[in-house]
Design a protein around this motif. Sequence first.
Motif, mmCIF file in Angstrom:
data_model
loop_
_atom_site.group_PDB
_atom_site.id
_atom_site.type_symbol
_atom_site.label_atom_id
_atom_site.label_comp_id
_atom_site.label_asym_id
_atom_site.label_seq_id
_atom_site.Cartn_x
_atom_site.Cartn_y
_atom_site.Cartn_z
ATOM 1 N N ALA A 295 -3.206 14.820 11.329
ATOM 2 C CA ALA A 295 -4.104 13.752 10.895
ATOM 3 C C ALA A 295 -3.386 12.767 9.966
ATOM 4 O O ALA A 295 -2.404 13.108 9.304
ATOM 5 C CB ALA A 295 -5.302 14.360 10.174
ATOM 6 N N ARG A 296 -3.887 11.557 9.933
ATOM 7 C CA ARG A 296 -3.356 10.543 9.024
ATOM 8 C C ARG A 296 -3.671 10.944 7.587
ATOM 9 O O ARG A 296 -4.814 11.268 7.255
ATOM 10 C CB ARG A 296 -3.995 9.190 9.330
ATOM 11 C CG ARG A 296 -3.591 8.598 10.654
ATOM 12 C CD ARG A 296 -4.537 7.527 11.136
ATOM 13 N NE ARG A 296 -4.642 6.398 10.223
ATOM 14 C CZ ARG A 296 -5.433 5.349 10.450
ATOM 15 N NH1 ARG A 296 -6.197 5.306 11.548
ATOM 16 N NH2 ARG A 296 -5.481 4.352 9.588
ATOM 17 N N LEU B 137 -4.638 10.232 4.094
ATOM 18 C CA LEU B 137 -5.320 9.186 3.334
ATOM 19 C C LEU B 137 -5.606 9.710 1.934
ATOM 20 O O LEU B 137 -6.256 10.745 1.778
ATOM 21 C CB LEU B 137 -6.623 8.781 4.016
ATOM 22 C CG LEU B 137 -7.481 7.760 3.272
ATOM 23 C CD1 LEU B 137 -6.769 6.418 3.175
ATOM 24 C CD2 LEU B 137 -8.842 7.595 3.938
ATOM 25 N N ASP C 47 -9.541 11.667 12.486
ATOM 26 C CA ASP C 47 -8.240 11.028 12.317
ATOM 27 C C ASP C 47 -7.601 11.261 10.955
ATOM 28 O O ASP C 47 -6.402 11.049 10.795
ATOM 29 C CB ASP C 47 -8.374 9.504 12.510
ATOM 30 C CG ASP C 47 -8.895 9.148 13.887
ATOM 31 O OD1 ASP C 47 -8.601 9.892 14.836
ATOM 32 O OD2 ASP C 47 -9.596 8.135 14.018
ATOM 33 N N PHE C 48 -8.388 11.641 9.955
ATOM 34 C CA PHE C 48 -7.902 11.592 8.586
ATOM 35 C C PHE C 48 -7.867 12.962 7.919
ATOM 36 O O PHE C 48 -8.781 13.781 8.083
ATOM 37 C CB PHE C 48 -8.792 10.667 7.745
ATOM 38 C CG PHE C 48 -8.802 9.251 8.247
ATOM 39 C CD1 PHE C 48 -7.741 8.399 7.980
ATOM 40 C CD2 PHE C 48 -9.863 8.769 8.997
ATOM 41 C CE1 PHE C 48 -7.739 7.103 8.450
ATOM 42 C CE2 PHE C 48 -9.875 7.474 9.476
ATOM 43 C CZ PHE C 48 -8.806 6.634 9.196
ATOM 44 N N ASP D 66 4.478 8.063 3.919
ATOM 45 C CA ASP D 66 3.791 7.243 4.915
ATOM 46 C C ASP D 66 2.275 7.320 4.779
ATOM 47 O O ASP D 66 1.533 6.859 5.657
ATOM 48 C CB ASP D 66 4.207 7.656 6.326
ATOM 49 C CG ASP D 66 3.830 9.107 6.648
ATOM 50 O OD1 ASP D 66 3.438 9.853 5.718
ATOM 51 O OD2 ASP D 66 3.943 9.508 7.825
ATOM 52 N N ALA D 67 1.782 7.905 3.684
ATOM 53 C CA ALA D 67 0.341 8.036 3.485
ATOM 54 C C ALA D 67 -0.306 6.670 3.286
ATOM 55 O O ALA D 67 0.337 5.690 2.901
ATOM 56 C CB ALA D 67 0.042 8.941 2.293
ATOM 57 N N GLU D 68 -1.609 6.640 3.539
ATOM 58 C CA GLU D 68 -2.414 5.449 3.270
ATOM 59 C C GLU D 68 -3.210 5.700 1.993
ATOM 60 O O GLU D 68 -3.631 6.835 1.733
ATOM 61 C CB GLU D 68 -3.324 5.173 4.459
ATOM 62 C CG GLU D 68 -2.535 4.895 5.729
ATOM 63 C CD GLU D 68 -3.386 4.931 6.984
ATOM 64 O OE1 GLU D 68 -3.994 3.900 7.303
ATOM 65 O OE2 GLU D 68 -3.448 5.994 7.627
ATOM 66 N N GLY E 75 2.327 3.970 3.614
ATOM 67 C CA GLY E 75 2.082 3.350 4.907
ATOM 68 C C GLY E 75 1.241 2.103 4.767
ATOM 69 O O GLY E 75 1.603 1.019 5.221
ATOM 70 N N ARG E 76 0.074 2.250 4.137
ATOM 71 C CA ARG E 76 -0.804 1.127 3.828
ATOM 72 C C ARG E 76 -1.452 1.414 2.483
ATOM 73 O O ARG E 76 -1.586 2.574 2.081
ATOM 74 C CB ARG E 76 -1.901 0.939 4.888
ATOM 75 C CG ARG E 76 -1.378 0.683 6.275
ATOM 76 C CD ARG E 76 -2.419 0.029 7.184
ATOM 77 N NE ARG E 76 -3.611 0.852 7.374
ATOM 78 C CZ ARG E 76 -4.629 0.499 8.165
ATOM 79 N NH1 ARG E 76 -4.590 -0.666 8.801
ATOM 80 N NH2 ARG E 76 -5.671 1.285 8.322
ATOM 81 N N LEU F 166 -9.553 0.513 8.738
ATOM 82 C CA LEU F 166 -8.682 1.657 8.977
ATOM 83 C C LEU F 166 -8.656 2.071 10.441
ATOM 84 O O LEU F 166 -7.657 2.593 10.931
ATOM 85 C CB LEU F 166 -9.126 2.841 8.117
ATOM 86 C CG LEU F 166 -8.773 2.774 6.635
ATOM 87 C CD1 LEU F 166 -9.533 3.837 5.860
ATOM 88 C CD2 LEU F 166 -7.276 2.947 6.428
#
Length: 318
Positions: free
Chosen positions: A156-157, A159, A180-181, A219-221, A245-246, A300
């Motif tokens: 998962a992304r 965040l 996704d997160f 690379d985390a948001e 990442g963002r 997102l």
Amino acid sequence: MALIPAALRDAIGRHGPVIRVVIAAHQGSSPREAGASMLVWPGGQSGTIGGGALEFAAAARARAMLAAGCARQVERTPLGPALGQCCGGAVTLVYERMDAEALAALPETGLHARRVEGRAEMPLAVARALRAARGQGVAATLWKSGWLAEPVAPPARALWVWGAGHVGRAITATLAPLPDFAITWVDTAPERFPAEVPHGVTPLPVPTPADAVPRAPQDAEHLILTYSHALDLELCHRLLHHGFGRAGLIGSASKWARFRARLRALGHTDAQIARIACPIGTPALGKHPQAIAVGVAAALLTPCTTAMETPACQTSPC
């Protein structure tokens, strides 16, 4: 849709064995697409196969399977004749008992193919799908001759949500159900978080939250939503050094103008600073915490934006 080991791991850790119900295939109209799934345990469930009568009946069957110790079932349901639903389709549901042993047997990536019923020999279509998934990394749910093949979701992304105030709670509650997160939620003390933290969210109480920045993957948001402008600024400063990442910062245009000047004074270039989005969400929706959460979630989930702002492509082509 994909099989998500992280969601299974969380559910099994909390509730013990669960039944996973997946739409293996459908003909005609269906409440959800092939691959949509839910997890069911005696006292609850997560995910959805479309709600309504189909999901109610499937959850009841799954709990009966748990009580009886059943490992696997296949059910073909014509939605109109069987459930009185207006849609004229039919769905094939696969029920599988999942526990720690079954979880350990799942592949980490790729396509998870297994015989559910019928012949022991793997159908040619499934073998081809496995080869294609290995070569291209792309796969879809496939039901063929009693064999089910499903893509396994990538990790998962990551965040990180900084701040457990009203907006942090609204954003976390909005995003937590999405597969996704993987959300890490940071604030200064345990009592800052709600009594019930959503599934899939890891609370991280840290007396000085900025000290937790090195724990985040590079690379985390990040969403910066704390109670303190000084802390917000420190988090921006440290994240710009750490990498991300963002990143998005809650605030007005005037707040961001002051922050840009202060970040420049701390040695960051305009190009670096511009990677942080401020304001976040969709200002036109208003300042209610849930309205901010809706705008942030839309940003997102939109692939063509690199910021936390609502992308222009929602009103014009990319």
